[in-house]
Design a protein around this motif. Structure first.
Motif, short mmCIF file in Angstrom:
data_model
loop_
_atom_site.label_atom_id
_atom_site.label_comp_id
_atom_site.label_asym_id
_atom_site.label_seq_id
_atom_site.Cartn_x
_atom_site.Cartn_y
_atom_site.Cartn_z
N VAL A 1 5.12 9.33 0.65
CA VAL A 1 5.98 8.76 1.23
C VAL A 1 7.44 8.53 0.17
CG1 VAL A 1 5.83 6.21 0.38
CG2 VAL A 1 4.19 7.01 1.70
N VAL B 1 -1.08 6.35 3.17
CA VAL B 1 0.46 6.15 3.23
C VAL B 1 0.04 4.29 2.03
CG1 VAL B 1 2.05 4.56 4.60
CG2 VAL B 1 1.11 6.86 5.69
N VAL C 1 8.64 7.40 5.24
CA VAL C 1 6.80 8.38 5.59
C VAL C 1 7.68 9.59 5.97
CG1 VAL C 1 4.54 8.43 6.49
CG2 VAL C 1 5.81 6.00 5.54
#
Length: 321
Positions: free
Chosen positions: A299, A108, A284
């Motif tokens: 993402v 992420v 996400v």
């Protein structure tokens, strides 16, 4: 590919993208986030010329009414385009990781970083293409950029930008943005240090501390934002080719941190939070792809960087020429 029912919008990882934002970026300061309910819509544009035009005859005679004052309002539109990337984490890596969740969290952070660099490039490109009345750092009596401590004129250059925005829109700019290389030259220029610093012993263990807030206070800004964003345009596995996103220009803007639909601002970042996005616009999602036996971390963000009032911005170019 997985079925839709297998796709999970991951709240904890989305919160991570807010808790650990990329450092050294300026796009959100130049284009403050305005969350919107629809992917595309209209917004109002107020005619600055009409708003500030002096209507000299405001006299009222006995038995007569007042003179009419006109206002012009038009509309503009935004369309939030989708931006997204994903990473694949194999089942083998997950099985062998000491803390499996860290693999997803690291993914992420990397994805948010890459998406933020692209947004940063788009922000700088938009400002460079749209701002009018830009001056070079050699203007107003100087013959070189701010890296020349003898003939560079940063104070005069910045004041010229402030005055142009005040004259054009009746507001005082509150944000100044520049690359870190430009900042180093500005903070070490003797004209700046003479006004920001007083009483420090620069020869021993108490050096002068010329901070971004100190320079902001000098010119009446809320903040001076220093970007350290770098883009690498090299092909994968080739020699890196890094370059600074914001080049050697300086931007002076009126940019309210919490813009409204009617607020006067150089730019706005229309951000659609549909599909479970966090407050910063990043969504996400995670799922397991049976075909490749791997977790997929994605993402995504939907935004439109829009110049809504170019008169509220000013660009000083070639600050390190």
């Amino acid at each position: 590919m997985p079925l839709f029912s297998q796709v999970h919008t991951d709240g904890p990882l989305a919160n991570l993208s807010v808790a650990r934002p990329p450092q050294g970026f300026a796009a959100n300061s130049a284009f403050p986030i305005l969350n919107v309910a629809k992917k595309s819509d209209l917004y109002y544009i107020y005619d600055d010329e009409q708003s500030f035009r002096r209507q000299s005859d405001d006299s009222v005679n006995p038995g007569s009414g007042t003179n009419q004052s006109d206002a012009a309002v038009t509309t503009g539109s935004y369309t939030t385009g989708g931006h997204g990337l994903h990473e694949v984490i194999s089942a083998e890596d997950l099985a062998n990781a000491d803390v499996p969740i860290a693999l997803a969290a690291d993914a992420v952070e990397r994805l948010v970083q890459k998406l933020s660099v692209n947004k940063e490039v788009a922000a700088a490109t938009s400002l460079n293409a749209s701002l009018t009345g830009s001056q070079t750092a050699a203007a107003n009596g100087g013959v070189s950029g701010w890296n020349n401590t003898t003939t560079g004129t940063p104070i005069a250059d910045i004041i010229a930008g402030i005055e142009q925005i005040e004259t054009a829109g009746g507001v005082r700019p509150n944000v100044m943005i520049m690359d870190s290389a430009v900042w180093h030259n500005l903070r070490h220029h003797p004209d700046i240090s003479a006004l920001v610093v007083s009483g420090q012993d620069t020869t021993n263990n108490n050096p002068a501390n010329i901070s971004t807030q100190g320079v902001a206070n000098l010119f009446g800004f809320d903040e001076v934002v220093v970007s350290r964003a770098v883009k690498n345009t090299a092909i994968m596995n080739q020699t890196p080719a890094p370059s600074r996103v914001w080049s050697d220009d300086c931007y002076i803007l009126h940019s309210p941190p919490s813009p409204g639909l009617k607020s006067f601002s150089c730019g706005k970042q229309f951000t659609w939070l549909g599909g479970g996005a966090a407050s910063n616009g990043f969504r996400v999602r995670t799922w397991f792809d049976n075909k490749i036996e791997s977790d997929v971390v994605e993402v995504k963000a939907y935004y439109d960087l829009k110049i809504v009032s170019a008169t509220a911005g000013y660009r000083i170019s070639n600050c390190t020429n």
